[in-house]
Design a protein around this motif. Sequence first.
Motif, mmCIF file in Angstrom:
data_model
loop_
_atom_site.group_PDB
_atom_site.id
_atom_site.type_symbol
_atom_site.label_atom_id
_atom_site.label_comp_id
_atom_site.label_asym_id
_atom_site.label_seq_id
_atom_site.Cartn_x
_atom_site.Cartn_y
_atom_site.Cartn_z
ATOM 1 N N ILE A 1 0.574 -3.428 0.491
ATOM 2 C CA ILE A 1 -0.317 -3.804 1.868
ATOM 3 C C ILE A 1 0.837 -3.835 2.899
ATOM 4 O O ILE A 1 1.258 -4.876 3.068
ATOM 5 C CB ILE A 1 -1.288 -4.790 1.512
ATOM 6 C CG1 ILE A 1 -2.215 -4.785 0.609
ATOM 7 C CG2 ILE A 1 -2.063 -5.267 3.350
ATOM 8 C CD1 ILE A 1 -2.918 -6.242 0.213
ATOM 9 N N HIS A 2 0.384 -3.443 4.699
ATOM 10 C CA HIS A 2 1.306 -3.512 5.560
ATOM 11 C C HIS A 2 0.279 -3.879 6.652
ATOM 12 O O HIS A 2 -0.544 -3.705 6.461
ATOM 13 C CB HIS A 2 2.049 -2.149 5.972
ATOM 14 C CG HIS A 2 2.274 -2.642 7.122
ATOM 15 N ND1 HIS A 2 3.058 -1.239 7.907
ATOM 16 C CD2 HIS A 2 3.336 -3.433 7.661
ATOM 17 C CE1 HIS A 2 3.578 -1.699 8.785
ATOM 18 N NE2 HIS A 2 3.446 -2.252 9.387
ATOM 19 N N THR A 3 0.701 -5.331 7.295
ATOM 20 C CA THR A 3 -0.101 -5.749 8.157
ATOM 21 C C THR A 3 0.575 -5.918 9.707
ATOM 22 O O THR A 3 1.904 -5.690 10.147
ATOM 23 C CB THR A 3 -0.651 -7.024 7.997
ATOM 24 O OG1 THR A 3 0.087 -7.968 7.790
ATOM 25 C CG2 THR A 3 -0.978 -6.941 6.237
ATOM 26 N N SER A 8 -2.690 -9.904 9.198
ATOM 27 C CA SER A 8 -2.080 -10.668 8.348
ATOM 28 C C SER A 8 -2.615 -11.842 7.490
ATOM 29 O O SER A 8 -2.859 -12.071 6.254
ATOM 30 C CB SER A 8 -1.240 -10.950 9.223
ATOM 31 O OG SER A 8 -1.238 -11.477 9.912
ATOM 32 N N THR A 11 -5.737 -10.875 5.911
ATOM 33 C CA THR A 11 -5.117 -10.012 3.562
ATOM 34 C C THR A 11 -4.406 -10.880 2.824
ATOM 35 O O THR A 11 -4.213 -10.373 1.661
ATOM 36 C CB THR A 11 -4.789 -8.284 4.102
ATOM 37 O OG1 THR A 11 -3.594 -8.873 4.786
ATOM 38 C CG2 THR A 11 -5.533 -7.263 5.061
ATOM 39 N N SER A 15 -4.283 -10.316 -1.106
ATOM 40 C CA SER A 15 -2.306 -9.899 -1.425
ATOM 41 C C SER A 15 -1.898 -10.467 -2.668
ATOM 42 O O SER A 15 -0.789 -10.448 -3.562
ATOM 43 C CB SER A 15 -1.402 -9.596 -0.958
ATOM 44 O OG SER A 15 -1.345 -10.628 -0.148
ATOM 45 N N ARG A 19 -2.049 -9.739 -6.729
ATOM 46 C CA ARG A 19 -0.288 -9.177 -6.593
ATOM 47 C C ARG A 19 0.094 -8.572 -5.696
ATOM 48 O O ARG A 19 0.584 -7.463 -6.384
ATOM 49 C CB ARG A 19 -0.205 -9.378 -8.535
ATOM 50 C CG ARG A 19 -0.231 -10.439 -8.189
ATOM 51 C CD ARG A 19 0.319 -11.320 -10.238
ATOM 52 N NE ARG A 19 -0.285 -12.182 -10.438
ATOM 53 C CZ ARG A 19 -0.686 -13.043 -11.581
ATOM 54 N NH1 ARG A 19 -1.004 -12.121 -12.419
ATOM 55 N NH2 ARG A 19 -0.343 -14.585 -11.558
ATOM 56 N N LYS A 20 -0.499 -7.948 -5.023
ATOM 57 C CA LYS A 20 0.052 -6.844 -4.355
ATOM 58 C C LYS A 20 1.214 -7.211 -2.923
ATOM 59 O O LYS A 20 1.029 -8.141 -2.096
ATOM 60 C CB LYS A 20 -1.067 -6.346 -3.306
ATOM 61 C CG LYS A 20 -1.867 -5.942 -4.633
ATOM 62 C CD LYS A 20 -1.396 -4.238 -4.957
ATOM 63 C CE LYS A 20 -2.783 -3.474 -5.741
ATOM 64 N NZ LYS A 20 -2.228 -2.348 -5.969
ATOM 65 N N ASN A 21 2.518 -6.726 -3.204
ATOM 66 C CA ASN A 21 3.558 -6.289 -1.983
ATOM 67 C C ASN A 21 3.462 -6.595 -0.840
ATOM 68 O O ASN A 21 1.855 -5.334 -0.208
ATOM 69 C CB ASN A 21 4.652 -5.730 -2.633
ATOM 70 C CG ASN A 21 4.958 -5.655 -3.342
ATOM 71 O OD1 ASN A 21 5.705 -6.986 -4.008
ATOM 72 N ND2 ASN A 21 6.168 -4.174 -3.947
ATOM 73 N N THR A 22 3.300 -7.550 -0.197
ATOM 74 C CA THR A 22 1.869 -6.940 2.046
ATOM 75 C C THR A 22 4.172 -7.386 2.716
ATOM 76 O O THR A 22 4.954 -8.576 2.471
ATOM 77 C CB THR A 22 1.198 -9.041 1.528
ATOM 78 O OG1 THR A 22 0.687 -8.611 0.847
ATOM 79 C CG2 THR A 22 0.889 -8.233 3.495
ATOM 80 N N LYS A 50 6.173 -14.080 -0.263
ATOM 81 C CA LYS A 50 4.415 -13.392 -0.618
ATOM 82 C C LYS A 50 4.621 -12.428 0.221
ATOM 83 O O LYS A 50 3.198 -11.734 0.287
ATOM 84 C CB LYS A 50 3.254 -14.555 -0.868
ATOM 85 C CG LYS A 50 3.303 -15.871 -1.169
ATOM 86 C CD LYS A 50 2.946 -14.790 -3.474
ATOM 87 C CE LYS A 50 2.570 -15.981 -3.818
ATOM 88 N NZ LYS A 50 3.343 -15.351 -5.348
ATOM 89 N N VAL A 51 5.115 -12.487 1.726
ATOM 90 C CA VAL A 51 4.439 -11.329 2.179
ATOM 91 C C VAL A 51 6.076 -11.526 3.363
ATOM 92 O O VAL A 51 6.920 -12.301 3.076
ATOM 93 C CB VAL A 51 3.954 -12.117 4.032
ATOM 94 C CG1 VAL A 51 4.254 -10.444 4.778
ATOM 95 C CG2 VAL A 51 2.940 -12.045 2.706
#
Length: 168
Positions: A1-3, A8, A11, A15, A19-22, A50-51
């Motif tokens: 995920i890109h914010t 941010s 999401t 995330s 468990r998605k990379n952000t 986490k980000v």
Amino acid sequence: IHTHLYASSYTLLASVFLRKNTVHTVHNIVSKELPLNHRILMGLAYRLHKVTAVAISQEVYNGIEEYYHLDKKYIRLIYNGIATCQFKIAAKEKREYDFLSAGRLVFQKNPLLQVRALAEVRKDFPDVKLCICGEGELKDKIKAEIKKLHLEENVILAGHIMHMEEYY
């Protein structure tokens, strides 16, 4: 995920649970980009890894490091790209200015520094010219600074430009 900006905060829960990379790209002075409650949340997310913070300039990178007290290994520096294929200039083409500035006329971009720097350059090069493209809340202050430094013949305020490639 890109914010960017406020996305941010919205999401972050998704995330973490999915468990998605952000990654979150910071485009501005850290203390000005988001309201305090969002910055607190982002600080927690950065420190818990986490980000990943992405800065668009060295100044923004340093701001992220200092504001959030992050180790440099958790911050990435990725400069804004420029599509150079849009800018074609004949080798001998003469512009009516020597320096060009393009951006919002706001505190974070510090356009007043450009005007003051031009006053210094003018001491050695009296005919030097700066073209400033953009609009913003500092326009009147810039005009006043130009007048104060007697740069009316050296600075062009072009306003908002739709096709910047014509100025390069």
